[in-house]
Every structure is written in structure tokens, then in C-alpha cells.
Design an enzyme around this catalytic site. Structure first.
Site, PDB file in Angstrom:
ATOM      1  N   LEU A  26       0.745  -1.307   0.263  1.00 29.98           N
ATOM      2  CA  LEU A  26      -0.105  -0.191   0.066  1.00 29.98           C
ATOM      3  C   LEU A  26       0.745   1.220  -0.162  1.00 29.98           C
ATOM      4  CD1 LEU A  26      -2.718   0.840   0.343  1.00 29.98           C
ATOM      5  CD2 LEU A  26      -2.855   0.755   2.606  1.00 29.98           C
ATOM      6  N   GLU A 490      22.120  13.061   7.737  1.00 28.83           N
ATOM      7  CA  GLU A 490      22.062  11.215   8.381  1.00 28.83           C
ATOM      8  C   GLU A 490      21.776  10.359   7.269  1.00 28.83           C
ATOM      9  OE1 GLU A 490      18.620  11.625  11.172  1.00 28.83           O
ATOM     10  OE2 GLU A 490      19.499  13.115  12.138  1.00 28.83           O
ATOM     11  N   ASP A 605      16.894  13.742  20.481  1.00 24.85           N
ATOM     12  CA  ASP A 605      15.505  14.490  20.049  1.00 24.85           C
ATOM     13  C   ASP A 605      14.917  12.929  21.605  1.00 24.85           C
ATOM     14  OD1 ASP A 605      16.310  15.628  17.779  1.00 24.85           O
ATOM     15  OD2 ASP A 605      16.003  13.811  16.774  1.00 24.85           O
ATOM     16  N   HIS A 700       5.743  17.951   6.686  1.00 17.12           N
ATOM     17  CA  HIS A 700       4.468  16.811   6.590  1.00 17.12           C
ATOM     18  C   HIS A 700       3.742  16.825   5.105  1.00 17.12           C
ATOM     19  CE1 HIS A 700       6.102  15.035  10.771  1.00 17.12           C
ATOM     20  NE2 HIS A 700       6.051  13.908   9.994  1.00 17.12           N
TER      21      HIS A 700
END
Length: 760
Positions: A26, A490, A605, A700
Site C-alpha cells: 500500500l 543523516e 531527540d 509532513h
């Protein structure tokens, strides 16, 4: 009630099931649709296949009631909002219903998405429906009726699953002066009554309403509201049998209230919070008690002997006891079958989704036919329990002794104001310093290099060379954009938790243990099975290389102990606080090494700080106490001149505001873009005095914010936070965005900071 479609109960089920596909089918299909590489019909074909395969597998495994309507292209709360017509006016201009759906989920250049936050205390995120005075509820049952039809055509013993009205409204957000959405409950109940009749007409024999809000303190009126709602729904003239599922904790007073209504079944989570005292609720007589006895959230094998003992205490307390998972298996991987690297002992301790379904069936068979009918399964379970208890990998005396010694000597840093003076003298940053949270886009070149390394097409040296090029590119881009504090991007990290887990003792990283975090975002939580240790430095080579490329400070990037726990499958044989301290010790050693290597800013974090918060307020102080202590253990080994940052994302921060201040990080960056800077007033209310970077744009969403939009957010933030304590950053890492999106957004962010800095 005049006519019930059926009164025949079920004996074995699961609360819900995953939808991403065993090979993340999906994810690929939806991302292809967003990128216009996949047509709508192709996307729908993938979705249909995944649904049918899941239903078939569950029925074949022996479940006599299979949940349907648990499939979602993005999120079940968003699905429910569409079903109820609870859509904000800003998407009315979008004519295609699927594009309208994804616009609310992800946003676009013209439409801001819905706010996103954590689903109770899990790592799943849901989209927060917006309810305003102009919201007019209207039933749109196409999805649920369509999936019910599909399942019935497949001869599946189907049970549609719907988020219940109490939970839907308590988790929604009132906007534009609309007040608390729960005030619209009576209006919404009428829609649900109509839906019940439609489901009965279309062949549903059972329906499940999910009401996890009843295990929380979201509203003191929730038990009474739920009783009124399900009295009304239970009185619908023609309907399926009703099963109300509570999970993630103890329903408390809501249990007896639900049992007084005309509904047929109630689900209780016996893994997270509820105990066998529910057998003392006399109102359960005549109901089906759906016992969530198999853990739907963690991956440890069920102790069948213990589970059967618990179930035995429930027999006689209800008309029927059915066996289920504690919650949806959405939260665990599909199956152990692809995990070929597991050693035999560790494998014997585990149960993923398929194995949990098998455990449900075994326990149901034991209730029906007696323990002798499952003697072999009980023997295998007992052997696994004994193996796990005696395995020497679980305990490391040296780690435990070091923690005791450090905690005894104290984990507090110097005075915050003195630290700021020392750091200012070292860093020489301008007002409103600009930075990013950590990760940069994971480009196709990065993914190809990682796959080539895994397939042995390139060696470690070549992989490192390629990743260093990506680091150099990230540094160059940030310098060109004019950012003040840089990150290495990263590229070498597959995930902010798994990367560390693969280097720490006490962890095992799966090959295919994917679970959904939100939308198409999938994560592969590592398995934390033993005491945690750090055999060697984990990040020094990468950060020092990045720092060698620039005169600007480069942040060391680490994941905090609470987040590593929250995003792992954690051992359940010792208190979480003990495990958190072990992880914190490993992170502490890494911060000291980074400082020794000349790194002036280290970010630890903790985006999941809110996530592990117990759902009942009475249990929250104890958690926050050990969570803060673990963070301080991780960060108190460095000098005052070393600046400690932390980052927290998508959460309802109000409940943990005091703890955020107690972390005592020098700079805290937080999600604030979708929630419109509302958290800043909360921070001021608790006397937060350190520096803060409220996210000025939402990463996002693919939309690129304008300079003026970001400048407006900064000016709003300055009303609550003085300029000398305000940082400028996006609200989260940039891993999931494209390079073009990132470049354009950061360019506007830097321009906005300069504009506001200059007083424009």
C-alpha cells in the site's frame, strides 16, 4: 429493539488488522498515486487485493468473526470524518473524492492538511477532524458498505469496525468558535442509528464500535455519555449485534455503564490496565465479554498458561467469553516468517501478527474443548517462557552498576543562565538562529546505495564513500541557503531508532518487521530484549567529518532514551524506568565522546515523550519522573559550554509541559506549525525559560510555505518568546521530502528569519 439480525456470538477474533501489506504494497501504491505514476484504478486494485488477502488469512487461521472496514488509504479517523461528512470547507473546491481525502491528509500548495497527533499512547498518528458551527453531519456509507459487500462475497464472517461516536468527537477539534465537539454528540448519534440499519440491510450480523477514549480521562462525562449513546444505538429497531471495544487501558466506570445498555458484547484490554476484577461487574451477565488477552501492541509470545488462568476467572461472569487481541494488530509486524536471521531461542520468544492470531485461536479452542485439546501448544509456550527467563543475554551487571553510580552522584547540569552565557561566547550565533531538525531527504541515490550494500553489490568502504558525498552535499546546500547551525543530514541512517539499535547490545533489528506510523510512513521497530550497552561510538565519524567541511557549528544528532523505548518493541520483564536508564547510559557515553571530538551542539531527540504518557492522570507523574531522569542521565555528562538541544514532535503537549521544562535542554524545538503556535503560551505558563524553536512550517505536507507566511509565524511566536530565546526551524526532520521542496522551503525560512531579525 424490535429485531436483531443475529444473537449468535463469536469465540475468536482480533480487534483490527494492518493495512500496509506484508511487503508494504500500500505504501508503494499510494506514493505512486501521489506522484502520478499510478492510476486510481491501479491503487484501488492493490487495496482490494490487500483487503481480500487479509480477510482470507484471518478466516483460514480459525477466526469466526473477522473485522472489516479496518482498511484505510491513510487513517481511520479521516475515514470516519468522511463517512460522517465532517469535512472542513477548504476542501470543497476539490471535486475528486480521493484527491479531497489526500488533500486533508497531506495538504497541497492551496490546502493545509488536518493537524496530526498520536493515537493514544502508541506510535501511530491520526488526523484530527475539525468540527465548526458550520459542520453539518451527513452519512456517506459507501466505503463501509462496499468493503462489507466484498467480504460477504468472499464468504467471510464479517464484522464492520467503526470508530464510535464518543471517541470520534472527543478526539476531534473544535474550530471557529464551535466549542467542544462532544457537544454535538446527540446529533451524531442519529447518523450512527441510520448506519446501523443500513448495515443490517446489507448483511452485517455484528458491528464493532471502537471506543478507546473510555479508558482515558479525556472527559469526566464519558461513562455517562457512552451509556446514553449505546442505549440509543442498542434500541435501533433493526440492527446487527453490537460489540463495543475498549482498549489501551481499563475502562473503569464505563464498563458497568456499557453493560447496562442493550448491546451484546464488550471488549476489554487485559494486557494494558484492566484486570480480572471485571468479573465482579454483575451487569456483564447476559453479555459476551471479548477478552483482549493476547497483546496486540508488543511482540512477545503469550504465556498461554497464564492467559488461560486469567480467562478461567472470567468464565461465568458473562454469558460468553470470546478471545481476542488486546487491540488491533496494526501495531505489530505481519508475520515472523520473513525473519530468517533470528536465532532459535529469540524466535521462540516472539509472536508477530500471524502468530498472535494463532494464539487467539488456541486459547479459544482451550475454552471450548478443554486444556488437553491444546496440550502441545501449552508445552511449547512453557518452554519458550523458561528459555527467555534463563537466557544469559538478558542481564549485564556492569551496566547496572554504572547506572547506580552515576545516579547517586547526580544528573543535574549547571544553572541555565550561566550555561547560556558560556554557549553564547563559544557559538557567536545571531538572533533568531536558523537550523533544521536533523534528517535531510533520503534520495534515490541513498536508497540505492543502502540496497546495494545489503545485497553485497558494494562493500562497506564504497558505501561510506557514497554517504560521505551525501553529507558533503547536505553541508554545501545548508551553507548556500545561509543556515546558521548545520546538520550532517543523516544519510547513513535508515531510521532514527533502528540505526542506534543496530549498534547497541541488547537489541535485535528485524528484516521485515514493518508497521505503519502514519499514512504511507512505515517504521521497523527493533526488538529490545536484554540489558542495553554501547560497545563502541556510534556517530563520531559522521559528525566530525561533517564538521570538518564547515566553520559553522554542526549538531551531533542522537535519539533520546524515551523515544528509543517508544519506537522499539521493549522487553516486558522489568520496569520501563530501568530499561530507559540503560539506554540513557549509552547515549550519555556518546554525548561525552562527541564533546571530546569538538562538537559544540548535541541534539538528543525526544519526539515520543508524550507518547508513553499513561492514559489515566493518576499514573502520569510516575512516568514523567523517570522519563525526565533518563533524559538528564543521557545529557548531564557534558560541560556547560556544550549546548544540548532536544526535539519533540506531534503531540498534545499540554499534559507534559512541566516535564518539557524539567528536561532542562538548552534549546527545545517543537512541532507548532499545524497547531498554530498554541503550545508557546502553555510553555510560558510553567515558567519555561530556556530557548525554543517552534516549528515554523509543516514538513509532513508537500506544500512550500511562503516567506511572508513563515515571517507571520515568527512574529506570532515573538509575542510569547523574546528574540534572544527564539530559534527558527521546521517542525520535524526533512527525510520524507524531496530536495526541491526542502531547498525552496528552507530558502523562504532563512529569508523570513532575516526579515524579522531586521525588524521588517
Amino acid at each position: 429493539m424490535d429485531e436483531l439480525v443475529t444473537t449468535q456470538s463469536f469465540t475468536a477474533t482480533v480487534t483490527g488488522s494492518p493495512r500496509i501489506g506484508p511487503r508494504r504494497e500500500l505504501k508503494r501504491a499510494t506514493e505512486g498515486y501521489w506522484a502520478k505514476r499510478t492510476s486510481r484504478s491501479e491503487l484501488e486494485s492493490v487495496a482490494s487485493t490487500l483487503r481480500r488477502d487479509m480477510w482470507s488469512d484471518l478466516a483460514a487461521a480459525g477466526l469466526d468473526s473477522v473485522p472489516v472496514n479496518t482498511f484505510s488509504y491513510y487513517d481511520q479517523m479521516l475515514d470516519t470524518a468522511f463517512m460522517l461528512g465532517a469535512l472542513p470547507a477548504r476542501v470543497a473546491q476539490v471535486s475528486d473524492d480521493l484527491d479531497q481525502y489526500f488533500a486533508l491528509a497531506r495538504g497541497n500548495n492551496d490546502i493545509k492538511p488536518l493537524e496530526m497527533t498520536k493515537w493514544f499512547d502508541t506510535n501511530y498518528h491520526y488526523l484530527v477532524p475539525e468540527i465548526e458551527p458550520a459542520t453539518t453531519f451527513s452519512l456517506n456509507p459507501g466505503k463501509i458498505l462496499g468493503e462489507l459487500k466484498e467480504a460477504l462475497e468472499q464468504r467471510i464472517p464479517s464484522r464492520p469496525v467503526i470508530i464510535g461516536p464518543v471517541t470520534f468527537l472527543l478526539l476531534s477539534k473544535g474550530i471557529n468558535g464551535g466549542g467542544a465537539p462532544i457537544q454535538r454528540l446527540e446529533e451524531l448519534v442519529g447518523i450512527y442509528c441510520t448506519l446501523l440499519s443500513l448495515l443490517a440491510e446489507n448483511g452485517a450480523r455484528w458491528v464493532q464500535f471502537d471506543e478507546p477514549a473510555l479508558v482515558t480521562d479525556l472527559s469526566p462525562d464519558a461513562p455517562a455519555l457512552a451509556e446514553a449513546v449505546y442505549t440509543a444505538l442498542g434500541s435501533v429497531s433493526k440492527r446487527p449485534a453490537i460489540y463495543v471495544a475498549t482498549y489501551f487501558g481499563n475502562p473503569g466506570a464505563s464498563l458497568a455503564g456499557l453493560a447496562r445498555t442493550p448491546i451484546e458484547a464488550i471488549g476489554v484490554d487485559f494486557v494494558c490496565g484492566a484486570d480480572t476484577s471485571v468479573a465482579a461487574v454483575p451487569e456483564l451477565a447476559g453479555k459476551t465479554l471479548v477478552a483482549g488477552i493476547v497483546d496486540g501492541r508488543n511482540i512477545w509470545r503469550t504465556d498461554l498458561e497464564s492467559a488461560l488462568s486469567k480467562l478461567a476467572t472470567l468464565l461465568g461472569s458473562a454469558a460468553t467469553v470470546a478471545v481476542s487481541t488486546s487491540c488491533s494488530t496494526l501495531h505489530v509486524p505481519y508475520s515472523l516468517e520473513p525473519e530468517t536471521d533470528l536465532d532459535d531461542n529469540l524466535r521462540s520468544w516472539l509472536a508477530f501478527g500471524a502468530e498472535k492470531v494463532a494464539e487467539v485461536v488456541v486459547l479459544a479452542r482451550a475454552l471450548r474443548d478443554g486444556r488437553d485439546a491444546v496440550a502441545d501448544e501449552i508445552a511449547a509456550s512453557n518452554a519458550a517462557v523458561a528459555s527467555r527467563r534463563s537466557d544469559p543475554r538478558l542481564h549485564n551487571g556492569q551496566v547496572r552498576a554504572r547506572i547506580d553510580s552515576i545516579v547517586a552522584s547526580g544528573t543535574h547540569r549547571g544553572d541555565a543562565a550561566q550555561r547560556r552565557t558560556s554557549q553564547d561566547a563559544r557559538l557567536h550565533l545571531p538572533p533568531l538562529p536558523t537550523t533544521t531538525i536533523g534528517s535531510y531527504p533520503q534520495t534515490s541515490a541513498i536508497r540505492k546505495a543502502r540496497a546495494a550494500l545489503q545485497d553485497a553489490e558494494i562493500d562497506e568502504a564504497e558505501y561510506i564513500s557514497r554517504m560521505k558525498k551525501e553529507v558533503a552535499d547536505a553541508i554545501k546546500l545548508q551553507e548556500q541557503l545561509g543556515l546558521d547551525v548545520l546538520v550532517h543530514g543523516e544519510p547513513e541512517r535508515n531510521d532514527m531508532v533502528q540505526y542506534f539499535a543496530e549498534q547497541l547490545g541488547g537489541f535485535f533489528a528485524t528484516q521485515n518487521g514493518w508497521v505503519q506510523s502514519y499514512g504511507s510512513r512505515c517504521v521497523r521497530p527493533p526488538i529490545l530484549y536484554g540489558d542495553v550497552s554501547r560497545p563502541h561510538p556510534m556517530t563520531i565519524e559522521w559528525i566530525t567529518y561533517a564538521q570538518s567541511l564547515t566553520d559553522k557549528p554542526v549538531k551531533g544528532m542522537l535519539t533520546g532514551p524515551v523515544t528509543i523505548l517508544a519506537w522499539s518493541f521493549v522487553r516486558d520483564d522489568q520496569p520501563l524506568a530501568d530499561t530507559a536508564n540503560q539506554v540513557a547510559l549509552a547515549i550519555r557515553d556518546e554525548t561525552v565522546d562527541l564533546q571530546s571530538a569538538g562538537i559544540a551542539i548535541i541534539q538528543v531527540d525526544e519526539p515520543a515523550l508524550r507518547e508513553l504518557l499513561p492514559l489515566r492522570r493518576a499514573d502520569q507523574d510516575e512516568y514523567l519522573c523517570w522519563a525526565v531522569k533518563a533524559f538528564r542521565l543521557a545529557t548531564s555528562g557534558v560541560a556547560d559550554s556544550t549546548q544540548i538541544h532536544t526535539h519533540l514532535c506531534y503531540s498534545e503537549f499540554g499534559e507534559v509541559i512541566g516535564a518539557i521544562a524539567d528536561l532542562d535542554a538548552d534549546v527545545t524545538s517543537i512541532e507548532a506549525a499545524r497547531s498554530h503556535m498554541e503550545v508557546l503560551d502553555d510553555l510560558n505558563a510553567v515558567g519555561f525559560a530556556n530557548s525554543i524553536g517552534p516549528g515554523v512550517y509543516d514538513i509532513h505536507s508537500p506544500r512550500v510555505p511562503s516567506t511572508d507566511e513563515i515571517a507571520k509565524s515568527l512574529r506570532a511566536a515573538l509575542k510569547a518568546i523574546p528574540m534572544q530565546r527564539l530559534w527558527v526551524n521546521p517542525d520535524c526532520g526533512l527525510k520524507t521530502r524531496s530536495v526541491d521542496e526542502v531547498s525552496a522551503s528552507l530558502q523562504n525560512m532563512v529569508a523570513a528569519a532575516r526579515q524579522v531579525r531586521a525588524g521588517a
